[in-house]
Write an enzyme that holds these catalytic residues in place. Structure first.
Site, PDB file in Angstrom:
ATOM      1  N   ARG A 148      -5.103  -1.955  -2.528  1.00  0.00           N
ATOM      2  CA  ARG A 148      -5.274  -3.400  -2.670  1.00  0.00           C
ATOM      3  C   ARG A 148      -4.869  -3.754  -4.095  1.00  0.00           C
ATOM      4  O   ARG A 148      -5.408  -3.212  -5.060  1.00  0.00           O
ATOM      5  CB  ARG A 148      -6.724  -3.790  -2.441  1.00  0.00           C
ATOM      6  CG  ARG A 148      -6.933  -5.248  -2.694  1.00  0.00           C
ATOM      7  CD  ARG A 148      -8.364  -5.683  -2.510  1.00  0.00           C
ATOM      8  NE  ARG A 148      -8.410  -7.136  -2.656  1.00  0.00           N
ATOM      9  CZ  ARG A 148      -9.118  -7.754  -3.594  1.00  0.00           C
ATOM     10  NH1 ARG A 148      -9.838  -7.083  -4.454  1.00  0.00           N
ATOM     11  NH2 ARG A 148      -9.098  -9.066  -3.661  1.00  0.00           N
TER      12      ARG A 148
ATOM     13  N   GLU B 205     -10.462  -6.033   5.672  1.00  0.00           N
ATOM     14  CA  GLU B 205      -9.366  -5.917   4.715  1.00  0.00           C
ATOM     15  C   GLU B 205      -8.834  -4.491   4.622  1.00  0.00           C
ATOM     16  O   GLU B 205      -7.639  -4.284   4.439  1.00  0.00           O
ATOM     17  CB  GLU B 205      -9.822  -6.434   3.346  1.00  0.00           C
ATOM     18  CG  GLU B 205      -9.980  -7.949   3.387  1.00  0.00           C
ATOM     19  CD  GLU B 205     -10.523  -8.555   2.105  1.00  0.00           C
ATOM     20  OE1 GLU B 205     -11.748  -8.667   2.006  1.00  0.00           O
ATOM     21  OE2 GLU B 205      -9.719  -8.907   1.226  1.00  0.00           O
TER      22      GLU B 205
END
Ligand code: ADP
Length: 398
Positions: free
Chosen positions: A91, A384
């Site tokens: 990320r 996510e």
């Protein structure tokens, strides 16, 4: 194929090892207090006790090595060698205007992540450290950068430009970027899939309501607008962030409290929002509880939060000349039936009708509006890590 997902913060590192054959989480964990005393790694394999390693982690390099050790540990591990990890998905907070999609990391990508340090001072340096640590711990294993700003790159100029002198955009790339992009992209796609929305009827509003909160409008999964801006401070009222505010407030507080702009920005980021308004907590559960106990400021904070969400939904429906589906996600969006119901009560003008029984759920994909609701409303849990793993898989399989 097994993919490791890493989310590096300035002093923390979260990870998940996902088996992409069935999208099952094999192990997950968290390194805390990296670069500070008393660092600790908590590693968990589903169905087993937590494995806790208390060991100094002076850098992200060391933390990544400890994660590898935990993953191959004979007792607590889930793989026998790190070579079983096919790729690592990272990320990354900010990709500036350069990346509108995830990308396999090379020297150029690292340079762009570094160029964006200014725009993401807390996250980008840590994200880059995580990438470099993986390169040295697993030479040859591809690293993929999944940018939180990528989804927002779908916006047109009319949505992303601030009405300030154009030279600031040209010189400094001051514009709206939007954040939570990985979540908005994942949830909007899932909404289209789960709802079976046909082509031409894929105008979706996603309300990502957590401690950090944002709304997005998208058509066919492409972002039309999203509420966060140059930084995550813009938009909704959040746990500790003010969201939209007249910039003159900054000057006024600075002058009257003898504070610098940086200090006021710190207040707007960390001491405002639900915490600042209610004086109770940044946690929505605490504020809901305080309201039930008759706390007036808590009640006002909850109402103000909902009021802002409702305004954004109305604005985004207008910006898309209509909306086909609304999806609620993240901590509050997935868990508070009351918040969802109260927000939707103000949307009856656009034909939204919530079914209280359907809405009485938590954390699972479902339709919460009635069959005759003009706009369908859904609860779509965000994920996510899985989103990052899917993007990584797609790139390394190409
Ligand atoms: P972030 O990832 O931004 O830290 P989350 O998406 O985990 O945030 O959401 C955290 C927020 O969700 C907290 O403020 C918490 O109070 C809220 N939340 C979780 N469960 C509930 C619930 N049952 N009712 C109301 N709020 C909830």
């Amino acid at each position: 194929m097994k993919i490791l997902v890493l989310n590096c913060g300035s002093s923390s590192l979260k990870y998940q090892l996902i088996d992409m054959d069935n999208e099952a989480v094999l192990a997950k964990g968290l390194c805390e207090r990296i670069g500070i005393a008393d660092s600790v790694l908590t590693h968990q394999v589903p169905g087993m006790d937590k494995y806790i390693v208390e060991q100094d982690m002076p850098s992200h390099d060391v933390a990544v090595k400890l994660v590898m050790d935990a993953l191959i540990d004979p007792e607590h591990g889930v793989i026998s060698d790190v070579s079983e990890i096919s790729a690592v998905g990272h990320r990354v907070l900010h990709g500036g205007s350069t990346y509108s999609d995830s990308i396999i990391v090379d020297e150029d990508v690292k340079k762009v992540i570094e160029e964006c340090f200014d725009l993401g001072p807390l996250h980008n340096p840590a994200n880059l450290m995580g990438i470099v640590a993986c390169e040295s711990a697993m030479p040859g294993t591809p690293n993929v950068a999944v940018f939180d700003t990528a989804f927002g790159q779908g916006m047109d100029e009319k949505a992303y430009l601030y009405a300030i002198p154009y030279e600031y955009y040209e010189k400094y790339k001051i514009r709206r970027y939007g954040f939570h992009g990985t979540s908005h992209k994942f949830v909007s796609k899932e909404t289209i899939r789960f709802a079976g929305l046909p082509e031409g009827e894929r105008r979706v509003i996603v309300c990502h309501l957590g401690n950090g909160a944002s709304v997005s409008a998208s058509i066919d999964g492409k972002c039309v607008d999203t509420s966060m801006g140059l930084t995550p401070l813009e938009g909704l009222i959040m746990g500790t962030r003010s969201g939209d505010i007249d910039p003159a407030v900054v000057q006024y507080i600075a002058n009257h409290e003898e504070k610098t702009v940086d200090e006021v920005l710190n207040i707007l980021n960390k001491k405002s929002g639900m915490l600042g308004l209610s004086g109770v907590s940044s946690d929505f559960r605490d504020v809901e509880q305080a309201e039930k106990e008759g706390n007036h400021r808590a009640a006002v904070a909850n109402e103000a939060f909902r009021h802002r969400v409702i305004k954004y939904i109305g604005a985004y429906a207008a910006a898309m000349n209509g909306v086909d589906a609304i999806a609620f996600t993240a901590g509050l969006g997935e868990n508070s039936a009351m918040m969802r119901e109260k927000i939707c009560e103000s949307l009856t003008f656009m034909g939204v009708k919530i079914d209280p029984e359907r809405n009485n759920v938590r954390g699972k994909e479902c339709l919460i509006s009635t069959d005759d609701s003009k706009v369908r409303v859904y609860l779509i849990p965000t994920n996510e890590e899985l989103a990052i793993a899917r993007e990584t898989l797609e790139l390394v399989q190409k």
